[in-house]
Design a protein around this motif. Structure first.
Motif, short mmCIF file in Angstrom:
data_model
loop_
_atom_site.label_atom_id
_atom_site.label_comp_id
_atom_site.label_asym_id
_atom_site.label_seq_id
_atom_site.Cartn_x
_atom_site.Cartn_y
_atom_site.Cartn_z
N VAL A 1 79.31 -112.91 6.14
CA VAL A 1 78.75 -111.86 4.75
C VAL A 1 79.20 -113.33 3.96
N ILE A 2 78.31 -113.30 2.64
CA ILE A 2 79.00 -114.02 1.63
C ILE A 2 79.73 -114.20 0.85
N VAL A 3 81.29 -113.72 0.73
CA VAL A 3 82.66 -113.88 0.28
C VAL A 3 82.10 -113.54 -1.54
N PRO A 4 82.19 -112.84 -2.15
CA PRO A 4 82.01 -112.28 -2.72
C PRO A 4 83.61 -112.40 -4.21
N ASP A 5 82.72 -113.22 -5.53
CA ASP A 5 84.00 -113.79 -6.35
C ASP A 5 84.54 -112.22 -7.41
N LEU A 6 85.84 -111.93 -7.38
CA LEU A 6 85.86 -110.74 -8.03
C LEU A 6 86.65 -111.19 -9.37
N SER A 7 87.10 -112.71 -9.08
CA SER A 7 87.67 -113.29 -10.28
C SER A 7 87.27 -112.59 -11.72
N ASN A 8 86.39 -112.08 -12.05
CA ASN A 8 85.40 -111.62 -13.03
C ASN A 8 85.58 -109.96 -13.63
N LEU A 9 85.79 -109.50 -11.84
CA LEU A 9 85.74 -108.21 -12.44
C LEU A 9 87.03 -107.27 -13.57
N PRO A 10 86.46 -106.45 -14.01
CA PRO A 10 87.12 -105.95 -15.39
C PRO A 10 88.47 -105.31 -14.59
N GLY A 11 89.48 -105.51 -15.67
CA GLY A 11 90.71 -105.27 -15.14
C GLY A 11 91.52 -106.41 -14.11
N MET A 12 90.79 -107.99 -13.69
CA MET A 12 91.40 -108.43 -12.83
C MET A 12 92.61 -109.41 -13.01
N GLU A 13 92.78 -109.81 -14.76
CA GLU A 13 93.45 -110.41 -14.99
C GLU A 13 95.13 -109.40 -15.21
N GLU A 14 94.37 -108.01 -15.66
CA GLU A 14 95.59 -107.56 -15.77
C GLU A 14 96.55 -107.03 -14.44
N LEU A 15 95.55 -107.20 -13.52
CA LEU A 15 96.01 -106.57 -11.90
C LEU A 15 96.95 -108.61 -11.71
N LYS A 16 96.43 -109.39 -12.06
CA LYS A 16 96.94 -110.28 -12.30
C LYS A 16 98.62 -110.63 -12.06
N LYS A 17 99.12 -110.01 -13.30
CA LYS A 17 99.42 -110.06 -14.09
C LYS A 17 101.07 -109.30 -13.33
N TYR A 18 100.22 -107.86 -13.15
CA TYR A 18 100.93 -107.14 -12.31
C TYR A 18 101.09 -107.37 -10.81
N SER A 19 100.84 -107.87 -10.42
CA SER A 19 100.83 -108.90 -8.89
C SER A 19 102.23 -109.90 -8.83
#
Length: 225
Positions: A206-224
């Protein structure tokens, strides 16, 4: 000044002031309504601009994924044409699929000579994909191994790990690779025939996908955090 005339003047100016105040109130109300309407229009324009920017970003990401898939197909063209592997999209991920029957002797977790050669060839091509990480997933059919305490989970795990070690020896950096056992839990097709069981015995890289650019990812990072 006659009394009647004075009264008339007072009434005239009072009426004039009332008319003037009413007109002022009306103008003020119109101004406030116009101001609110302008704010609403500006808000809609800003929302539309953001929506257009989001659509543009999604389109660019889609085009990038298509380019990556086409590029992967071309990279592995010779191996695809020779029947050594397939390139598929599975659960939204780009996957290199190799038949275990080509890589391993029946029931064995050790790569055959031709299987080792195929994995080395795959490794050379995958390692050239800069910035990509990979996960090797071992899959089996639902036929029991016949070895006590050694289930299809262990067989799939051993196969995936042997592929991983072979890839590392062939030059794949350890930080770009991992292994997982799926056992018989994710058949590609129902286990209802020898042909289907053969298709289910496979290694998926599996070519592991880069999820860093998904919508809402920045907000999820802050939440985590």
């Amino acid at each position: 000044m006659p009394f009647k005339t004075a009264i008339a003047l007072i009434l005239f100016f009072s009426f004039g002031n009332c008319v003037s105040n009413s007109k002022y109130d009306s103008l003020l109300k119109s101004y406030e309504e116009s101001k609110l309407e302008n704010q609403r229009i500006l808000g809609e324009k800003e929302g539309l601009y953001k929506s257009l920017e989001e659509l543009k970003r999604i389109q660019e990401e889609t085009e990038q994924r298509i380019r990556e898939y086409k590029g992967l197909m071309e990279t592995f063209r010779s191996m695809i044409d020779s029947g050594k592997l397939k390139i598929k999209i599975i659960d939204g991920r780009m996957v290199v699929v190799l038949s275990s029957d080509i890589l391993f002797p029946v029931g064995s977790a050790f790569l055959s000579a031709s299987g080792t050669s195929a994995i080395r060839e795959v490794t050379t091509l995958l390692a050239s994909l800069e910035g990509k990480r990979f996960q090797i997933e071992g899959h089996t059919d639902d036929t029991p191994t016949g070895i006590k305490g050694y289930t299809n989970w262990e067989l799939a795990s051993s196969r995936a790990l042997n592929v991983l070690h072979t890839m590392v020896k062939a030059g794949m950096p350890e930080v770009r690779i991992s292994a997982a056992s799926m056992g018989a839990s994710r058949p590609a097709v129902p286990n209802i025939s020898p042909e289907n069981r053969s298709a289910n015995r496979r290694i998926e890289i599996v070519i592991v996908p880069d999820l860093s650019n998904l919508p809402g990812m920045e907000e999820l990072k802050k939440y985590s955090n």
